[in-house]
Design a protein around this motif. Structure first.
Motif, mmCIF file in Angstrom:
data_model
loop_
_atom_site.group_PDB
_atom_site.id
_atom_site.type_symbol
_atom_site.label_atom_id
_atom_site.label_comp_id
_atom_site.label_asym_id
_atom_site.label_seq_id
_atom_site.Cartn_x
_atom_site.Cartn_y
_atom_site.Cartn_z
ATOM 1 N N GLU A 3 13.729 68.913 124.375
ATOM 2 C CA GLU A 3 13.715 68.275 125.838
ATOM 3 C C GLU A 3 13.105 68.893 126.746
ATOM 4 O O GLU A 3 12.129 68.432 127.441
ATOM 5 C CB GLU A 3 15.206 68.231 126.136
ATOM 6 C CG GLU A 3 16.035 67.244 125.272
ATOM 7 C CD GLU A 3 17.420 67.043 125.803
ATOM 8 O OE1 GLU A 3 17.679 67.539 126.981
ATOM 9 O OE2 GLU A 3 18.124 66.237 125.301
ATOM 10 N N ARG A 155 18.426 54.780 125.808
ATOM 11 C CA ARG A 155 19.775 55.171 125.418
ATOM 12 C C ARG A 155 20.602 54.720 126.883
ATOM 13 O O ARG A 155 20.166 55.071 127.833
ATOM 14 C CB ARG A 155 20.086 56.326 124.847
ATOM 15 C CG ARG A 155 19.251 56.931 123.737
ATOM 16 C CD ARG A 155 20.051 58.212 123.243
ATOM 17 N NE ARG A 155 19.875 59.211 124.048
ATOM 18 C CZ ARG A 155 19.595 60.515 123.582
ATOM 19 N NH1 ARG A 155 19.599 60.817 122.494
ATOM 20 N NH2 ARG A 155 19.595 61.520 124.852
ATOM 21 N N GLY A 156 22.032 54.228 126.540
ATOM 22 C CA GLY A 156 22.874 53.968 127.852
ATOM 23 C C GLY A 156 22.724 52.593 128.300
ATOM 24 O O GLY A 156 23.698 52.150 129.057
ATOM 25 N N GLU A 204 16.372 59.608 132.799
ATOM 26 C CA GLU A 204 16.021 60.854 132.438
ATOM 27 C C GLU A 204 15.165 60.664 131.326
ATOM 28 O O GLU A 204 15.392 60.052 130.180
ATOM 29 C CB GLU A 204 16.987 61.709 132.273
ATOM 30 C CG GLU A 204 18.069 61.999 133.800
ATOM 31 C CD GLU A 204 18.957 63.018 133.463
ATOM 32 O OE1 GLU A 204 19.199 63.507 132.263
ATOM 33 O OE2 GLU A 204 19.725 63.426 134.232
ATOM 34 N N SER A 206 13.611 62.628 128.080
ATOM 35 C CA SER A 206 13.401 63.810 127.041
ATOM 36 C C SER A 206 12.872 63.398 125.936
ATOM 37 O O SER A 206 12.340 62.334 125.734
ATOM 38 C CB SER A 206 14.990 64.048 126.964
ATOM 39 O OG SER A 206 15.723 62.958 126.153
ATOM 40 N N ILE A 219 12.596 59.791 124.843
ATOM 41 C CA ILE A 219 14.019 59.450 124.921
ATOM 42 C C ILE A 219 14.213 59.106 126.086
ATOM 43 O O ILE A 219 14.110 59.873 126.977
ATOM 44 C CB ILE A 219 15.024 60.017 124.381
ATOM 45 C CG1 ILE A 219 14.742 60.555 122.966
ATOM 46 C CG2 ILE A 219 16.473 59.577 124.621
ATOM 47 C CD1 ILE A 219 15.610 61.766 122.059
ATOM 48 N N ASP A 221 17.207 58.159 128.945
ATOM 49 C CA ASP A 221 18.375 57.918 129.054
ATOM 50 C C ASP A 221 18.916 57.260 130.358
ATOM 51 O O ASP A 221 18.519 57.869 131.332
ATOM 52 C CB ASP A 221 19.150 59.695 129.093
ATOM 53 C CG ASP A 221 19.299 60.077 127.740
ATOM 54 O OD1 ASP A 221 19.978 59.485 126.892
ATOM 55 O OD2 ASP A 221 18.655 61.220 127.482
ATOM 56 N N GLN A 223 21.254 56.036 133.200
ATOM 57 C CA GLN A 223 22.673 56.621 133.908
ATOM 58 C C GLN A 223 22.875 55.492 134.856
ATOM 59 O O GLN A 223 21.955 55.865 136.115
ATOM 60 C CB GLN A 223 22.501 57.886 134.339
ATOM 61 C CG GLN A 223 22.265 59.107 133.294
ATOM 62 C CD GLN A 223 22.086 60.396 133.754
ATOM 63 O OE1 GLN A 223 22.057 60.531 134.661
ATOM 64 N NE2 GLN A 223 22.014 61.464 132.993
#
Length: 732
Positions: A3, A155-156, A204, A206, A219, A221, A223
Motif C-alpha cells: 500500500e 471494495r466496500g 482510499e 492502495s 484497490i 476502498d 468508506q
C-alpha cells in the motif's frame, strides 16, 4: 508495504501534476513578462510550426496545450488566403522563438507523460531553422513503456444498498495507470455514493506496483460514512416570483436521503418557468447535526414582459419573419402568455421555385402566408402544464392545398421524468380550402367544378390526440463528448456517446369531437445518434404512419413524404402517388409529348395526392471539420401508399435517394444545406386538363420522366436529378 509503494507513487505524481500546472502557468506568464527588449524580440526568428514527433499514446491537442511555445497563426479565418500566399503582419499573430522556453516545454511534456502513466518518457526540444528565416520547433518524444493496470478492485461498495458500480470506469484494467483517470474514478464513485445519501464518503487508494513487470494493482476502498438526509429548505426569491411557487417545484421532501440529482431536478423544475433567469440550490450543513443537510435555494427573475423576433430562410418557407410579445408571469402567477405574428413564403412568388425557395411552392402555393396566434401556458405543480391556444392564419402545402381559417387548442401535458412527457389535447379548426381540384379529382374522383367547390367549403376539423415523447437523455443535442480513449480527457455523463428519442401519437376525429370529418391516425418516429470517436457522428431516423377514415377526407389529414426533413431527393410532398395537369385541351400528346411517348415536363404540372400509409428511413454520417463546421453524407428511403378511391393515381410509390450536405453551426442552430439525388426511372401518371367550365377531364395515362425525357447527356441528366434544400436545424 504494498500500500505504501503505490501511495508513494501517487504522492510523487500529485507533486508532478502540481509542478506541471505551475510550470505551464509560469511559462505562459514568463512569455508575456520576459525582460527582453523589443529589439531582441524582433530579431528572434518567427515560429512557423510546432511538430510533435513520437506522440502516439496521448492526445496531441493535450500535449500542445501543456507547452508555452506557440506557432504563429492567422488572426482570423477571413484572412486565410492572405496567410497562405504571403507574409503580412496585419493578417498574422506572430510568435518569436525562445530557446529557454523550448527546453522548459520539453520538461513539461515529460511531466505530462509521467502523470499519464509513462514515467520513463524522454523529450528533446529542437529549433530547426528554415530557408526563409523562420524556425520550426520540434519535440522528439520517446514515450517508453507505460505502467499498465493489471487488476482493479473496488471494495466496500456492497455495503451501500442499491449502489451499482459501473462496469466501465475511467480507470480501466489493461490501460496505463494515469493519475487523471484515477482522480476521475474517485470523483465518479463519490458522486454515486452522494446519490444514495452518502455525500461524505471517502475513497482510499492502495495496491502494488511491479517496476520490473511494468504493472500495477489498484484497490479502491469505499468508506461511505453516515447516511445523510435532507433537512429544511431556505428560499430567497426575487420579485415577482413567490416562495410558494418555488416550494411546489422542489424535487425532494425533508427526511429523504440526500441526493445531488434531487438538487439538479429542483433547479431544472425552476428553470422550466420562463420567469426564472437564474437559480441555485446549494446544500448547507445543518447546525448541530452531522447527518442532516439543509438546502438554500436562490431564484433570480427575468423581466416579466419582453419582445423577441427572428428572421429565417429555408427551402420550405422561403423568407420567414416572426415576432412574439411575451408575459412570463401573467396575472401574477406561474403562467406564460404569448402574442405572436408571423409571415412566411415572402418573395417565394418572385423566386418561382428556384434556390433557396425550392420547396416553397409556386403560383397560388407560393403566395405570402400570414398568421396571428395567442398562447397561454399554465404551470401546475412540478409536472403538469395546461396549454390554451387560439390562431388565425393562411397555410399552404405545395402542390396540395391552400387553407384559410381559424382555430384553437386545449391540451394537458404531464412530465413523468426529465426524459418522458405525455400530452392529451383537442385541436379544433374551421377552415376553407382552395387549390384542391386535382387532389379531390385524383384521390376521390370528384372532378367537377361544382363538386370540388362543395368539398372546399368551410368545415370543422377537431381531432383528439394523445402524444408521448421519450428521450434517452436530457443532455443538449448539439454538444459533443470528448473521446474517452486512453490518453484523452474523460468527462462522466456530460454528453452521452449515443442518444435515442421516440415520439408516438394517436388521433381520432368524428361527431364525438365536433368534427365534420371522421378518421383515425397513428404516427411513430424513432431517432438516434451515436458518436464514433470525437469527429464522426452517425444519425438515423425511422417514421411510420397510418390513417383510415369514413368518406372523403380533406388533404391536410393525409400523409405526405419528400422534402428537407424526410426524403431529400424530392421537393416537398413529391414522393408518392401523383397526377399531372396540362392546359392543352387536345386529347392526344400533340404539343406536349415527345416522339417516344414521354411527356414534356415543361408542359405539365405535378400534383401529389397524398397517401394513407407511410414508411421512411434515413441514415446520415456527419464529420466535424471544426468546432462549427460539419459535412454529411446521407441515404434516405421512403414509401407512401394509399387506396386512391378514384383509381386514377398510382397506389404506391417508393424510392431511395443518396446525398451530401454541409452544416454551419450558428447561434440560431445548425444552418443546413443538403443536396439529394433522385435516381427515379420513368413512371406513368394520369394526365388531366381543365376545361372552360372548370371541370377536370382525364386525357390519358402518360409516361413521365423529367430527367431523361429529351435524352440529355450524362452531366445534364445528373444536374436535373439533384435537389437542393436549405434549412435551420439538423434533418433529424
Amino acid at each position: 508495504m504494498t500500500e505504501n509503494r503505490l501511495g508513494q507513487l501517487d504522492t510523487r505524481r500529485l507533486r508532478s501534476a502540481f509542478l506541471l500546472s505551475a510550470t505551464v502557468l509560469g511559462g505562459l506568464a514568463g512569455t508575456a513578462l520576459q525582460p527582453r527588449s523589443l529589439r531582441a524580440q524582433q530579431l528572434a526568428p518567427e515560429v512557423e510550426a510546432i511538430v510533435l514527433d513520437g506522440v502516439n499514446s496521448l492526445d496531441p491537442a493535450m500535449v500542445r496545450r501543456s507547452i508555452a511555445t506557440k506557432a504563429s497563426r492567422c488572426r482570423s479565418p477571413l484572412f486565410f488566403l492572405a496567410c497562405r500566399i504571403g507574409d503580412f503582419d496585419w493578417a498574422e499573430t506572430r510568435t518569436r522563438v525562445d530557446t529557454m522556453e523550448v527546453r522548459r516545454d520539453a520538461d513539461r511534456i515529460a511531466t505530462l507523460y509521467e502523470v499519464w502513466g509513462f514515467p520513463d518518457a524522454q523529450t528533446l526540444g529542437e529549433v530547426v531553422p528554415q530557408s526563409d528565416g523562420d524556425v520550426i520547433v520540434k519535440f522528439r518524444v520517446n514515450e517508453g513503456l507505460p505502467i499498465v493496470i493489471r487488476d482493479l478492485t473496488v471494495r466496500g461498495a456492497e455495503a451501500v444498498p442499491g449502489l451499482q458500480v459501473p462496469a466501465s470506469l475511467p480507470l480501466k484494467k489493461g490501460e496505463p495507470y494515469a493519475l487523471p483517470r484515477l482522480e476521475n474514478t474517485q470523483r465518479l464513485l463519490r458522486t454515486l455514493l452522494a446519490e444514495r445519501g452518502y455525500p461524505l464518503a471517502e475513497i482510499e487508494v492502495s495496491g502494488d506496483l511491479d517496476h520490473a513487470a511494468r504493472t500495477a494493482t489498484v484497490i479502491l476502498d469505499v468508506q461511505p460514512g453516515r447516511l445523510v438526509r435532507f433537512g429544511s429548505t431556505r428560499i430567497r426569491t426575487q420579485r415577482p416570483v413567490e416562495e410558494s411557487v418555488v416550494r411546489k417545484r422542489i424535487a425532494y421532501l425533508p427526511g429523504d436521503p440526500f441526493s445531488l440529482d434531487a438538487l439538479v431536478r429542483t433547479e431544472r423544475n425552476l428553470y422550466a418557468l420562463p420567469i426564472v433567469e437564474r437559480t441555485v440550490a446549494e446544500p448547507t450543513r445543518a447546525p448541530g447535526a452531522d447527518t442532516i443537510v439543509d438546502v438554500a435555494i436562490e431564484v433570480e427573475a427575468r423581466e416579466p414582459t419582453g419582445f423577441s423576433g427572428e428572421a429565417l430562410l429555408s427551402s420550405t418557407d422561403c423568407a420567414e419573419v416572426r415576432g412574439l410579445w411575451q408575459h412570463r408571469y401573467f396575472l401574477g402567477g406561474p403562467r406564460m402568455f404569448v402574442l405572436g405574428v408571423s409571415a412566411a413564403k415572402l418573395f417565394a412568388e418572385q423566386v418561382d421555385g428556384e434556390f433557396p425557395c425550392t420547396s416553397a411552392g409556386t403560383g397560388v402555393y407560393g403566395k405570402p402566408e400570414l398568421g396571428i396566434e395567442a398562447d397561454l401556458r399554465q404551470f401546475i405543480g412540478r409536472d403538469h402544464m395546461l396549454i390554451v391556444r387560439a390562431y388565425a392564419d393562411r397555410e399552404s402545402s405545395p402542390g396540395v392545398y391552400v387553407q384559410k381559417g381559424y382555430g384553437g387548442e386545449l391540451a394537458l401535458a404531464r412530465s413523468f421524468s426529465p426524459t418522458f412527457d405525455l400530452m392529451l389535447g383537442v385541436a379544433t379548426a374551421r377552415s376553407r380550402l382552395s387549390a384542391t381540384k386535382l387532389y379531390f379529382c385524383g384521390q376521390y374522383g370528384v372532378c367537377t367544378a361544382e363538386g370540388t367547390a362543395s368539398l372546399s367549403d368551410a368545415r370543422w376539423l377537431s381531432p383528439i390526440e394523445l402524444t408521448a415523447v421519450w428521450n434517452s437523455t436530457a443532455a443538449p443535442p448539439d454538444l459533443r463528448r470528448p473521446d474517452p480513449g486512453p490518453g484523452r480527457d474523460w468527462v462522466h455523463g456530460l454528453i452521452p456517446m449515443q442518444r435515442l428519442s421516440v415520439r408516438a401519437s394517436v388521433a381520432g376525429a368524428g361527431t364525438y369531437s365536433g368534427s365534420d370529418y371522421t378518421y383515425q391516425r397513428a404516427l411513430a418516429e424513432v431517432r438516434g445518434t451515436r458518436l464514433l470517436g470525437n469527429r464522426v457522428e452517425l444519425a438515423g431516423r425511422m417514421r411510420a404512419g397510418w390513417i383510415t377514415g369514413d368518406g372523403i377526407l380533406p388533404p391536410q389529414t393525409l400523409l405526405y413524404s419528400g422534402g428537407p426533413s424526410t426524403v431529400r431527393g424530392y421537393a416537398q410532398n413529391l414522393l408518392g402517388p401523383k397526377v399531372l395537369l396540362t392546359r392543352d385541351t387536345l386529347a392526344l400528346c400533340t404539343g406536349f409529348c415527345l416522339a417516344d411517348g414521354d411527356v414534356d415536363p415543361a408542359a405539365v404540372t405535378v400534383r401529389p395526392t397524398g397517401g394513407e400509409r407511410v414508411l421512411e428511413g434515413n441514415l446520415e454520417a456527419r464529420l466535424w471539420l471544426g468546432s462549427r463546421l460539419q459535412v454529411a453524407a446521407f441515404l434516405d428511403a421512403g414509401r407512401l401508399a394509399g387506396s386512391n378511391a378514384a383509381g386514377f393515381a398510382s397506389r404506391a410509390e417508393s424510392n431511395i435517394t443518396p446525398g451530401i450536405g454541409l452544416r454551419v453551426l450558428a447561434d440560431v442552430g445548425p444552418i443546413r444545406v443538403d443536396l439529394g439525388y433522385d435516381p427515379s426511372g420513368t413512371r406513368q401518371y394520369p394526365l388531366f386538363t381543365e376545361e372552360a367550365s372548370g371541370d377536370l377531364r382525364l386525357l390519358r395515362h402518360v409516361r413521365y420522366n423529367p430527367f431523361t425525357f429529351d435524352r440529355p447527356g450524362f452531366f445534364k441528366e445528373t444536374f436535373r436529378r439533384l435537389q437542393i434544400h436549405l434549412a435551420v436545424g439538423q434533418a433529424f
